[in-house]
Design an enzyme around this catalytic site. Structure first.
Site, short mmCIF file in Angstrom:
data_model
loop_
_atom_site.label_atom_id
_atom_site.label_comp_id
_atom_site.label_asym_id
_atom_site.label_seq_id
_atom_site.Cartn_x
_atom_site.Cartn_y
_atom_site.Cartn_z
N THR A 32 -4.32 5.23 -0.03
CA THR A 32 -5.74 5.48 0.25
C THR A 32 -6.30 4.49 1.25
O THR A 32 -7.18 4.83 2.05
CB THR A 32 -6.54 5.42 -1.06
OG1 THR A 32 -6.12 6.48 -1.89
CG2 THR A 32 -8.03 5.48 -0.83
N TYR A 46 -9.60 13.35 -0.50
CA TYR A 46 -9.31 12.90 0.87
C TYR A 46 -7.79 12.97 1.07
O TYR A 46 -7.03 13.30 0.16
CB TYR A 46 -9.78 11.46 1.07
CG TYR A 46 -9.25 10.51 0.03
CD1 TYR A 46 -10.00 10.23 -1.13
CD2 TYR A 46 -7.98 9.97 0.13
CE1 TYR A 46 -9.48 9.42 -2.12
CE2 TYR A 46 -7.45 9.16 -0.86
CZ TYR A 46 -8.22 8.89 -1.98
OH TYR A 46 -7.71 8.10 -2.98
N THR A 112 -2.47 3.06 -4.43
CA THR A 112 -2.71 2.36 -5.71
C THR A 112 -1.99 3.02 -6.87
O THR A 112 -1.79 2.40 -7.91
CB THR A 112 -4.22 2.35 -6.03
OG1 THR A 112 -4.68 3.71 -6.12
CG2 THR A 112 -4.99 1.59 -4.96
N ASP A 113 -1.56 4.26 -6.72
CA ASP A 113 -0.95 4.95 -7.87
C ASP A 113 0.30 4.25 -8.38
O ASP A 113 0.55 4.26 -9.59
CB ASP A 113 -0.59 6.40 -7.49
CG ASP A 113 -1.82 7.27 -7.36
OD1 ASP A 113 -1.67 8.46 -7.03
OD2 ASP A 113 -2.93 6.75 -7.57
N LYS A 185 -2.90 -0.06 -13.52
CA LYS A 185 -4.09 0.70 -13.10
C LYS A 185 -4.79 1.20 -14.36
O LYS A 185 -4.18 1.87 -15.19
CB LYS A 185 -3.67 1.85 -12.19
CG LYS A 185 -4.81 2.50 -11.42
CD LYS A 185 -4.29 3.51 -10.41
CE LYS A 185 -5.41 4.04 -9.52
NZ LYS A 185 -4.96 5.04 -8.53
N GLU A 307 10.27 -1.33 -35.85
CA GLU A 307 10.15 0.09 -36.19
C GLU A 307 11.48 0.83 -36.13
O GLU A 307 11.56 2.02 -36.39
CB GLU A 307 9.16 0.77 -35.23
CG GLU A 307 7.71 0.42 -35.51
CD GLU A 307 7.23 0.95 -36.86
OE1 GLU A 307 6.27 0.39 -37.43
OE2 GLU A 307 7.84 1.93 -37.36
N1 DGL Z 1 -2.30 9.27 -3.46
C1 DGL Z 1 -2.67 8.00 -4.05
C2 DGL Z 1 -1.70 6.91 -3.58
O1 DGL Z 1 -1.29 6.96 -2.42
C3 DGL Z 1 -4.05 7.62 -3.67
C4 DGL Z 1 -4.53 6.48 -4.50
C5 DGL Z 1 -4.75 5.24 -3.67
O2 DGL Z 1 -3.94 4.86 -2.80
O3 DGL Z 1 -5.74 4.58 -4.00
O4 DGL Z 1 -1.39 6.02 -4.39
#
Ligand code: DGL
Length: 350
Positions: A32, A46, A112-113, A185, A307
């Protein structure tokens, strides 16, 4: 070489380094932070990974005041598409650059993913104490109050700082500094999404300076025993998610597909459904698949022989690593050994 040419070369070198500024490489991979929306108010829906490294750097001219920055586009993807080939390419490039005397630190711009996974992978395979800072954004570059530019500015300062040396791979967004081992995250869309639940941030960025208040007690980077420099592939390790009314289908499918390791993201303290799942994991183990008991809960220690009778089953427990991080450590462990006692040591070490 003529005197004039020699003078020009030395001037260029002087300009290139700047008086006392650190040399920071920015490696772009997409996400992003490099995303674009159809309007300035588009913050969902986006397109990620559309803006190149030169545009990212030119959007923050202030970078020149804090470091000598060079950029490189290593690849350009939305990070949900991250895979082992990209990881190996990135890790090898990072290690090559960090071995150079004219590189003081590295910033990686990333979706971020899967920042939490790439950062932990690099935390285990980077062979240097020099700072490596992973940065992303939760709003695309075209959005009102895009967070990418300030996150990138802070990341470059952090990567060029003495304070970040030896701290392991860091994830820095939203003025907060997280360690690669624990960062995750926590929100699908807000700018403060990256947290280190319970164990907390390492510190903050404030007023263009890093402030550290703690550091990881686990081995990482230069102290790591893992080395991917001669690897072109990584062992296949998959994750089975635990839930009420679970069945053995996923375990059997991963084994049939050739998984070398399975991480079980169990309910509670890594509990296994009986009789549905535990026998399937036992059969997998007997076929040589290494089983790690983790937990979907996300925090806390998965107790060995708690467990499940891990000693009897010859299972490994993930300690506090969440399933997606446990998968990375198991994958790298399997590049060195299939001995479960050795692998359990690694889970108590990293
Ligand atoms: N498609 C997600 C990624 O590239 C968008 C999330 C982001 O980068 O914040 O990880």
């Amino acid at each position: 070489m003529s005197v004039l040419f020699a003078l020009l070369v030395s001037l260029d070198a002087a300009n290139a380094r700047g008086p006392g500024l650190p040399n920071v490489m920015v490696l772009a991979t997409g996400g992003t932070i490099a995303g674009t929306g159809s309007s300035s108010t588009t913050v969902v829906g986006y397109t990620a990974a559309t803006v190149g490294i030169d545009t990212l750097l030119n959007a923050v001219p202030e970078l020149k005041t804090v470091a000598n920055v060079k950029g490189e586009q290593v690849f350009q993807i939305a990070s949900e598409n991250m895979n082992n080939d990209y990881w190996l390419k990135l890790a090898k490039r990072v290690n090559t650059l960090l071995a150079q005397d004219d590189v003081d630190g590295i910033v990686i711009t990333h979706g971020t993913d899967t920042i939490e996974e790439t950062s932990y992978f690099l935390d285990l395979v980077v062979k240097s104490k020099k700072p490596v800072v992973i940065v992303g954004a939760m709003r695309p570059s075209t959005a009102i109050s895009a967070d990418g530019p300030i996150n990138l500015f802070n990341a470059v300062i952090l990567a060029g700082s003495e304070e970040a040396v030896g701290k392991g791979v860091l994830v820095a967004l939203n003025d907060q500094i997280n360690a690669a081992r624990e960062v995750t995250k926590n929100n699908t869309s807000t700018a403060d999404t990256f947290r280190t639940p319970e164990l907390g941030f390492l510190g903050y960025m404030q007023g263009n300076k890093p402030y550290f208040y703690r550091q990881s007690t686990r081995r990482h980077t230069a102290d790591s025993e893992f080395d991917v420099s001669n690897l072109d592939t990584l062992p296949q390790v998959d994750i089975v998610y635990g839930y009420a009314n679970m069945n053995r289908v996923a375990v059997d499918a991963f084994v049939a597909a050739g998984a070398k390791g399975i991480v079980h993201a169990g309910v509670g303290d890594g509990s296994l459904a009986r009789p549905a799942v535990e026998p399937a994991l036992d059969e997998a183990r007997k076929k040589g698949v290494v089983i790690v008991r983790s937990s979907r809960v996300g925090n806390g220690i998965v107790a060995r022989n708690g467990e499940a009778k891990d000693d009897e089953h010859d299972f490994v427990v993930s300690d506090t690593l969440n399933p997606q991080k446990a998968r990375i450590l198991l994958m790298l462990a399997l590049t060195k050994t299939s001995d479960t006692k050795e692998i359990q040591r690694m889970f108590y070490t990293y």
